[in-house]
Scaffold this active site. Structure first.
Site, PDB file in Angstrom:
ATOM      1  CB  THR A 121      33.181 -12.737 -49.442  1.00  0.00           C
ATOM      2  OG1 THR A 121      32.843 -12.497 -48.087  1.00  0.00           O
ATOM      3  CG2 THR A 121      32.623 -14.094 -49.827  1.00  0.00           C
ATOM      4  CG  ASP A 122      34.980 -11.801 -44.598  1.00  0.00           C
ATOM      5  OD1 ASP A 122      33.905 -11.953 -45.224  1.00  0.00           O
ATOM      6  OD2 ASP A 122      35.114 -10.966 -43.687  1.00  0.00           O
ATOM      7  CD  GLU A 123      29.582 -13.517 -45.472  1.00  0.00           C
ATOM      8  OE1 GLU A 123      28.790 -14.435 -45.683  1.00  0.00           O
ATOM      9  OE2 GLU A 123      29.254 -12.359 -45.231  1.00  0.00           O
ATOM     10  CE1 TYR A 148      27.584 -13.382 -51.427  1.00  0.00           C
ATOM     11  CE2 TYR A 148      28.344 -13.443 -49.149  1.00  0.00           C
ATOM     12  CZ  TYR A 148      28.478 -12.975 -50.442  1.00  0.00           C
ATOM     13  OH  TYR A 148      29.500 -12.107 -50.765  1.00  0.00           O
ATOM     14  CE  LYS A 152      31.643 -13.953 -54.027  1.00  0.00           C
ATOM     15  NZ  LYS A 152      31.665 -13.162 -55.300  1.00  0.00           N
TER      16      LYS A 152
HETATM   17  P1  NAD Z   1      25.761  -5.690 -54.737  1.00  0.00           P
HETATM   18  O1  NAD Z   1      24.669  -6.660 -54.465  1.00  0.00           O
HETATM   19  O2  NAD Z   1      25.666  -4.303 -54.241  1.00  0.00           O
HETATM   20  O3  NAD Z   1      26.001  -5.593 -56.314  1.00  0.00           O
HETATM   21  C1  NAD Z   1      26.003  -6.716 -57.145  1.00  0.00           C
HETATM   22  C2  NAD Z   1      25.837  -6.237 -58.589  1.00  0.00           C
HETATM   23  O4  NAD Z   1      25.885  -7.404 -59.441  1.00  0.00           O
HETATM   24  C3  NAD Z   1      24.492  -5.547 -58.854  1.00  0.00           C
HETATM   25  O5  NAD Z   1      24.685  -4.397 -59.632  1.00  0.00           O
HETATM   26  C4  NAD Z   1      23.689  -6.584 -59.642  1.00  0.00           C
HETATM   27  O6  NAD Z   1      22.760  -6.023 -60.553  1.00  0.00           O
HETATM   28  C5  NAD Z   1      24.805  -7.336 -60.375  1.00  0.00           C
HETATM   29  N1  NAD Z   1      24.418  -8.712 -60.726  1.00  0.00           N
HETATM   30  C6  NAD Z   1      23.903  -9.666 -59.910  1.00  0.00           C
HETATM   31  N2  NAD Z   1      23.676 -10.798 -60.612  1.00  0.00           N
HETATM   32  C7  NAD Z   1      24.071 -10.541 -61.887  1.00  0.00           C
HETATM   33  C8  NAD Z   1      24.095 -11.313 -63.081  1.00  0.00           C
HETATM   34  N3  NAD Z   1      23.643 -12.566 -63.108  1.00  0.00           N
HETATM   35  N4  NAD Z   1      24.589 -10.750 -64.205  1.00  0.00           N
HETATM   36  C9  NAD Z   1      25.032  -9.469 -64.204  1.00  0.00           C
HETATM   37  N5  NAD Z   1      25.024  -8.686 -63.119  1.00  0.00           N
HETATM   38  C10 NAD Z   1      24.549  -9.216 -61.966  1.00  0.00           C
HETATM   39  O7  NAD Z   1      27.074  -6.425 -54.219  1.00  0.00           O
HETATM   40  P2  NAD Z   1      28.427  -5.819 -53.632  1.00  0.00           P
HETATM   41  O8  NAD Z   1      28.297  -5.679 -52.181  1.00  0.00           O
HETATM   42  O9  NAD Z   1      28.851  -4.670 -54.459  1.00  0.00           O
HETATM   43  O10 NAD Z   1      29.409  -7.043 -53.897  1.00  0.00           O
HETATM   44  C11 NAD Z   1      30.183  -7.112 -55.109  1.00  0.00           C
HETATM   45  C12 NAD Z   1      31.089  -8.326 -55.035  1.00  0.00           C
HETATM   46  O11 NAD Z   1      31.959  -8.218 -53.922  1.00  0.00           O
HETATM   47  C13 NAD Z   1      30.347  -9.643 -54.853  1.00  0.00           C
HETATM   48  O12 NAD Z   1      31.007 -10.622 -55.624  1.00  0.00           O
HETATM   49  C14 NAD Z   1      30.482  -9.944 -53.374  1.00  0.00           C
HETATM   50  O13 NAD Z   1      30.432 -11.326 -53.123  1.00  0.00           O
HETATM   51  C15 NAD Z   1      31.864  -9.379 -53.113  1.00  0.00           C
HETATM   52  N6  NAD Z   1      32.128  -8.944 -51.729  1.00  0.00           N
HETATM   53  C16 NAD Z   1      31.271  -8.072 -51.105  1.00  0.00           C
HETATM   54  C17 NAD Z   1      31.558  -7.626 -49.827  1.00  0.00           C
HETATM   55  C18 NAD Z   1      30.669  -6.650 -49.115  1.00  0.00           C
HETATM   56  O14 NAD Z   1      30.895  -6.372 -47.951  1.00  0.00           O
HETATM   57  N7  NAD Z   1      29.653  -6.084 -49.749  1.00  0.00           N
HETATM   58  C19 NAD Z   1      32.723  -8.079 -49.189  1.00  0.00           C
HETATM   59  C20 NAD Z   1      33.566  -8.958 -49.852  1.00  0.00           C
HETATM   60  C21 NAD Z   1      33.276  -9.371 -51.135  1.00  0.00           C
HETATM   61  O1  TDX Z   2      19.748  -5.043 -39.696  1.00  0.00           O
HETATM   62  C1  TDX Z   2      20.747  -5.728 -39.480  1.00  0.00           C
HETATM   63  N1  TDX Z   2      21.151  -5.921 -38.194  1.00  0.00           N
HETATM   64  C2  TDX Z   2      22.257  -6.662 -37.882  1.00  0.00           C
HETATM   65  O2  TDX Z   2      22.575  -6.799 -36.697  1.00  0.00           O
HETATM   66  C3  TDX Z   2      21.513  -6.331 -40.551  1.00  0.00           C
HETATM   67  C4  TDX Z   2      21.096  -6.149 -41.981  1.00  0.00           C
HETATM   68  C5  TDX Z   2      22.643  -7.059 -40.225  1.00  0.00           C
HETATM   69  N2  TDX Z   2      23.009  -7.235 -38.917  1.00  0.00           N
HETATM   70  C6  TDX Z   2      24.248  -7.961 -38.604  1.00  0.00           C
HETATM   71  C7  TDX Z   2      24.464  -9.274 -39.338  1.00  0.00           C
HETATM   72  C8  TDX Z   2      25.970  -9.321 -39.481  1.00  0.00           C
HETATM   73  O3  TDX Z   2      26.564  -9.833 -38.310  1.00  0.00           O
HETATM   74  O4  TDX Z   2      25.313  -7.114 -39.049  1.00  0.00           O
HETATM   75  C9  TDX Z   2      26.388  -7.860 -39.610  1.00  0.00           C
HETATM   76  C10 TDX Z   2      26.614  -7.429 -41.046  1.00  0.00           C
HETATM   77  O5  TDX Z   2      25.493  -7.846 -41.811  1.00  0.00           O
HETATM   78  P1  TDX Z   2      25.412  -7.639 -43.407  1.00  0.00           P
HETATM   79  O6  TDX Z   2      25.574  -6.207 -43.740  1.00  0.00           O
HETATM   80  O7  TDX Z   2      24.220  -8.358 -43.900  1.00  0.00           O
HETATM   81  O8  TDX Z   2      26.778  -8.332 -43.891  1.00  0.00           O
HETATM   82  P2  TDX Z   2      27.344  -9.841 -43.793  1.00  0.00           P
HETATM   83  O9  TDX Z   2      26.261 -10.843 -43.696  1.00  0.00           O
HETATM   84  O10 TDX Z   2      28.416  -9.852 -42.745  1.00  0.00           O
HETATM   85  O11 TDX Z   2      28.011  -9.973 -45.265  1.00  0.00           O
HETATM   86  C11 TDX Z   2      28.697  -8.858 -45.865  1.00  0.00           C
HETATM   87  O12 TDX Z   2      30.092  -9.046 -45.825  1.00  0.00           O
HETATM   88  C12 TDX Z   2      30.637 -10.073 -46.599  1.00  0.00           C
HETATM   89  C13 TDX Z   2      28.251  -8.686 -47.319  1.00  0.00           C
HETATM   90  O13 TDX Z   2      26.849  -8.510 -47.378  1.00  0.00           O
HETATM   91  C14 TDX Z   2      28.698  -9.849 -48.167  1.00  0.00           C
HETATM   92  O14 TDX Z   2      28.366  -9.629 -49.532  1.00  0.00           O
HETATM   93  C15 TDX Z   2      30.189  -9.995 -48.029  1.00  0.00           C
HETATM   94  O15 TDX Z   2      30.617 -11.140 -48.723  1.00  0.00           O
END
Ligand code: NAD
Ligand code: TDX
Length: 336
Positions: A121-123, A148, A152
């Site tokens: 992730t970018d975070e 978190y 990562k």
């Molecule tokens: P998500 O929470 O929707 O899905 C995560 C999945 O991993 C779930 O199906 C969960 O059951 C499974 N999981 C969690 N712990 C586990 C374990 N110990 N063993 C097996 N399975 C397990 O997450 P997402 O948003 O789909 O993110 C997927 C990946 O992408 C993560 O690594 C996250 O850090 C990365 N990522 C997410 C975002 C975003 O915006 N959502 C952005 C950049 C990177």
């Molecule tokens: O109800 C809300 N209101 C609000 O203002 C929620 C849930 C979030 N927010 C804000 C917080 C953040 O600035 O919106 C922005 C996005 O929030 P999230 O969806 O929780 O994402 P963020 O914390 O930015 O992280 C996401 O991007 C990077 C993913 O959840 C991570 O898994 C990924 O690594």
């Protein structure tokens, strides 16, 4: 056929990756391992279960991972605890799944000499000031803010160390905030869409000035496939679609407008402690070296992507309705 093991394939991005792979890459035989935490949902793969081998299991389970990885060619590692707000309440599952889980995968990949792509992730880079013209790139120093993002960052460091010390065949990608179908309704965009569909006002943390570099999940996944095809082993690639000009307030206003509500039909709630201000990604390496192009880019692309996402949550109310009350109750306890 090349065997692909997708960890976390029942979660948001992982499930979209499974669908994308089956639609665009018939050269792969797909297996999924997922623990099915609250964020994982086997219904996400319901329509393709005859084409995918699904294993319910934990990536921290050494014997399971050893067995599954010995029998695959490539591991694409999505599985993680992914929600910042949850990591502020209880960091432990993040340490366990994101750090120990990645370590477990790395050891199996090393033992069996398999290819790994690690999803990050970018975070990990921390945040930028609102007026900082810079973007994160592959050389930006790590400076994570939340449990978190620190977990990562740790997992990325482990992958890099295994590449350098043990010569494993791995690549890493760091992507910005994704949106699209199958995203858990705890996350910002689906929370607001499902709030409006439930006649609840959208909730904006603090002032809403924070900026996220939004990318449609299919653009993330097309980039991951390009890295699998053409990426150089040992390298890291930044993925971002240049949407770093829209703040949270504007996204909420856009969702309200697209869903037929007045633009100000939302309320301010408590801010997130340690809330990162701005993320912005410079994906030139991926674009120039591998030729990647996102589909949903600029303000119009984001509108199209949001419209499609709104349509998906509107058409799939059974998918999210069961989680809505509990998700909102948990947020309400923190004044969010
Ligand atoms: P998500 O929470 O929707 O899905 C995560 C999945 O991993 C779930 O199906 C969960 O059951 C499974 N999981 C969690 N712990 C586990 C374990 N110990 N063993 C097996 N399975 C397990 O997450 P997402 O948003 O789909 O993110 C997927 C990946 O992408 C993560 O690594 C996250 O850090 C990365 N990522 C997410 C975002 C975003 O915006 N959502 C952005 C950049 C990177
Ligand atoms: O109800 C809300 N209101 C609000 O203002 C929620 C849930 C979030 N927010 C804000 C917080 C953040 O600035 O919106 C922005 C996005 O929030 P999230 O969806 O929780 O994402 P963020 O914390 O930015 O992280 C996401 O991007 C990077 C993913 O959840 C991570 O898994 C990924 O690594």
């Amino acid at each position: 056929m090349t065997k692909l093991l997708i960890t976390g394939g029942a979660g948001f991005i992982g499930a979209n990756f499974v669908h994308y792979t089956l639609a665009h890459h018939p050269e792969y035989e797909v297996s999924v391992v997922d623990k099915l935490t609250y964020a994982g949902n086997s219904a996400n793969l319901e329509t393709v279960l005859d084409k995918v081998q699904f294993i319910t299991g934990d990536i921290c389970d050494k014997e399971l991972m050893d067995r599954l990885i010995s029998d695959t060619d490539i591991v694409v590692h999505f599985a993680a605890e992914s929600h910042n707000d949850n990591s502020l309440r209880d960091p432990w599952p993040f340490i366990q799944s994101n750090i120990i889980g990645t370590y477990t995968i790395l050891e199996a990949v090393r033992a069996h000499n398999k290819r790994l792509h690690h999803i990050s992730t970018d975070e990990v880079f921390g945040d930028l000031e609102l007026d900082d013209p810079n973007k994160f790139n592959e050389h930006t120093a790590y400076d994570p803010s939340s449990p978190y993002s620190a977990s990562k960052a740790s997992s990325d460091h482990l992958v890099r160390a295994w590449i350098r010390s043990f010569g494993i065949k791995a690549t890493i990608s760091n992507c910005s905030n994704n949106y699209g179908p199958y995203q858990h309704i705890e996350k910002f965009i689906p929370r607001q869409i499902t709030n409006i569909l439930s006649d609840i006002k959208p909730k904006l943390y603090g002032t809403g000035e924070q900026v996220r570099d939004w990318i449609h999940v299919d653009d993330h996944n097309s980039a991951v496939h390009l890295i699998l095809d053409k990426g150089q082993l040992g390298e890291t690639y930044i993925i971002g679609a240049d949407n770093d000009h829209v703040n949270n307030k504007s996204v909420i206003e856009m969702i309200c407008e697209l869903m037929g509500k007045p633009a100000d039909w939302y309320e301010h709630v408590n801010d997130r402690p340690g809330h990162d201000m701005r993320y912005a990604m410079d994906s030139s390496k991926l674009r120039h070296e591998l030729g990647w192009q996102p589909r949903y880019t600029d303000q119009n692309g984001m509108r199209d992507g949001l419209l499609a996402t709104i349509a998906w949550y509107t058409d799939n109310q059974d998918w999210w309705m069961g989680d809505k009350a509990e998700t909102e109750t948990n947020y309400a306890k923190r004044g969010q």
